[in-house]
Design an enzyme around this catalytic site. Sequence first.
Site, PDB file in Angstrom:
ATOM      1  CB  CYS A 168      29.312  -0.521  37.306  1.00  0.00           C
ATOM      2  SG  CYS A 168      30.050  -1.406  36.440  1.00  0.00           S
TER       3      CYS A 168
ATOM      4  CG  ASP B 113      32.367  -6.353  42.931  1.00  0.00           C
ATOM      5  OD1 ASP B 113      32.516  -7.105  40.743  1.00  0.00           O
ATOM      6  OD2 ASP B 113      32.218  -4.816  42.640  1.00  0.00           O
TER       7      ASP B 113
ATOM      8  CG  HIS C  88      29.696  -4.984  39.881  1.00  0.00           C
ATOM      9  ND1 HIS C  88      30.370  -4.155  40.471  1.00  0.00           N
ATOM     10  CD2 HIS C  88      29.117  -4.162  39.114  1.00  0.00           C
ATOM     11  CE1 HIS C  88      31.138  -3.801  39.064  1.00  0.00           C
ATOM     12  NE2 HIS C  88      29.698  -3.964  37.982  1.00  0.00           N
TER      13      HIS C  88
END
Length: 248
Positions: free
Chosen positions: A129, A184, A216
């Site tokens: 991330c 994402d 994500h």
Amino acid sequence: MTTIELPTEDGTVDAYLARPDDGGPHPAVLLYMDAFGLRPHLRSMADRLAAAGHTVLVPNVFYRFGRAPVVELPEFINPAERPEIIQAIGPAARTLTPEGAMRDAAVYLAWLEDSPLTTGGPVGVTGYCMGAGLALRTAGTYPERVAAAAGFHGAHLATDAPDSPHLLAGRITAELYLGHADQDSTNPADQIARLEKALTEAGVEHRSEVYEGAHHGFTQADTAMYGAAATERHWAALLDLFARRLTG
């Protein structure tokens, strides 16, 4: 497996340290957390890397806000049902600037270089991330220290911002692996293409793959975004990268 503290210009970082049980020196890995922070699942990821023969440092990059966990988290994180979790993380995330993050990275890399628990050579970096962006920044800011870097379900890696991570491509000497989620919104196809173009034009040795159907956060088993198949694909790619570039 233990918690350690590292002094920085801005305070004291609490970090998790994982290493093989033999007590000897092993190639170093710096693992950058996702926005949910240093918690049991990230410790288990570090433990898996340690079992593969690495000494792994996982800093709480939000230490300026507080020690980990910087926000209260449920055992299973589903932001769609608990949007207040994302809202609570915001103030902690705003304490971390690119400049501050790279000052901190110098501390992490120096500790890993000097520790008797590591072989003292160039390190591997992996991030998740927001941590994927930190991994890219670290590889570009300290190219002499980073031999391999990976990022998974990275966020905002190639934006229009003047300090976007992809603008450091020309300084990177490490081999890179990037595993993108195709579901994402924080890393859309145009940014993936922009990052790929920057790395290719800079001559960076890299592999960039889009994981079809992945969301994500797909590596984070304590979240609703987890994908088992994508996570195992990530482990195969990451362990291969580190085996080749850190242990030879």
